[in-house]
Write a protein that holds these residues in place. Structure first.
Motif, mmCIF file in Angstrom:
data_model
loop_
_atom_site.group_PDB
_atom_site.id
_atom_site.type_symbol
_atom_site.label_atom_id
_atom_site.label_comp_id
_atom_site.label_asym_id
_atom_site.label_seq_id
_atom_site.Cartn_x
_atom_site.Cartn_y
_atom_site.Cartn_z
ATOM 1 N N GLY A 109 0.804 -1.216 0.000
ATOM 2 C CA GLY A 109 0.000 0.000 0.000
ATOM 3 C C GLY A 109 0.835 1.263 0.000
ATOM 4 O O GLY A 109 2.074 1.214 -0.054
ATOM 5 N N SER A 110 0.148 2.400 0.070
ATOM 6 C CA SER A 110 0.804 3.706 0.030
ATOM 7 C C SER A 110 0.346 4.575 1.188
ATOM 8 O O SER A 110 -0.748 4.380 1.731
ATOM 9 N N SER B 203 1.103 8.871 2.678
ATOM 10 C CA SER B 203 1.794 10.133 2.487
ATOM 11 C C SER B 203 1.937 10.838 3.826
ATOM 12 O O SER B 203 0.953 11.055 4.525
ATOM 13 N N ARG C 47 10.777 3.812 -4.268
ATOM 14 C CA ARG C 47 9.479 3.606 -3.597
ATOM 15 C C ARG C 47 8.996 4.866 -2.886
ATOM 16 O O ARG C 47 7.793 5.129 -2.844
ATOM 17 N N PHE C 48 9.923 5.637 -2.330
ATOM 18 C CA PHE C 48 9.566 6.847 -1.585
ATOM 19 C C PHE C 48 9.970 8.081 -2.392
ATOM 20 O O PHE C 48 10.990 8.067 -3.090
ATOM 21 N N THR C 49 9.192 9.155 -2.241
ATOM 22 C CA THR C 49 9.504 10.406 -2.900
ATOM 23 C C THR C 49 9.327 11.553 -1.913
ATOM 24 O O THR C 49 8.266 11.684 -1.292
ATOM 25 N N GLN D 202 6.036 10.758 0.161
ATOM 26 C CA GLN D 202 5.110 9.820 -0.450
ATOM 27 C C GLN D 202 5.746 8.446 -0.418
ATOM 28 O O GLN D 202 6.836 8.251 -0.954
ATOM 29 N N MET D 203 5.064 7.502 0.196
ATOM 30 C CA MET D 203 5.610 6.157 0.370
ATOM 31 C C MET D 203 4.720 5.164 -0.368
ATOM 32 O O MET D 203 3.534 5.026 -0.052
ATOM 33 N N ASN D 204 5.306 4.498 -1.346
ATOM 34 C CA ASN D 204 4.586 3.501 -2.134
ATOM 35 C C ASN D 204 5.214 2.120 -1.942
ATOM 36 O O ASN D 204 6.337 2.012 -1.461
ATOM 37 N N SER D 205 4.486 1.110 -2.329
ATOM 38 C CA SER D 205 4.981 -0.274 -2.236
ATOM 39 C C SER D 205 5.550 -0.567 -0.849
ATOM 40 O O SER D 205 6.646 -1.109 -0.702
ATOM 41 N N LEU D 206 4.789 -0.204 0.147
ATOM 42 C CA LEU D 206 5.267 -0.335 1.523
ATOM 43 C C LEU D 206 5.456 -1.794 1.922
ATOM 44 O O LEU D 206 4.697 -2.682 1.484
ATOM 45 N N ASP E 242 9.184 -1.401 6.677
ATOM 46 C CA ASP E 242 9.068 0.054 6.717
ATOM 47 C C ASP E 242 8.369 0.529 7.988
ATOM 48 O O ASP E 242 8.284 1.735 8.234
#
Length: 117
Positions: free
Chosen positions: A16-17, A19, A67-69, A82-86, A90
């Motif tokens: 999941g993601s 922010s 994965r993170f921006t 922004q955290m994706n593909s957690l 993490d």
């Protein structure tokens, strides 16, 4: 003095993601860089990502690259993560850090991110 307030943490499933936001107040004009760090249970605090005021240079820990921006909204004095593909690894308390031009560091109180099914 700089005050930092993090928000956006919570529980998310693997893959999941989420922010995170870091709102800065006080002497924001003195900030040279803002970063995100995290501390998992039983582990030391570690670097996650950083953005430098001048030049907009961004750096990431190897474990979160791709994965993170990290980004910023100058008008709102806010930095985002922004955290994706957690992943479960993490899971940690995420802290916002600001470094000013005199190399003084300021920290927020942290926001908990839990990645679990």
């Amino acid at each position: 003095q700089v005050q930092l307030v993090e928000s956006g943490g919570g529980l998310v499933h693997p893959g999941g993601s989420l922010s995170l936001s870091c709102a800065a107040s006080g002497s924001v004009f003195s900030i040279n860089a803002v970063g995100w760090y995290r501390q998992a249970p039983g582990k030391e605090r570690e670097f996650v990502a950083r953005i430098i005021r001048v030049g907009d240079t961004r750096t990431y820990a190897e474990s979160v690259k791709g994965r993170f921006t990290i980004s910023r909204d100058i008008a709102k004095n806010t930095v985002y993560l922004q955290m994706n593909s957690l992943k479960p690894e993490d899971t940690a308390v995420y802290y916002c850090n600001a470094e000013n031009k005199a190399s003084m560091n300021y920290w927020g109180k942290g926001t908990l991110v839990t990645v679990s099914s």
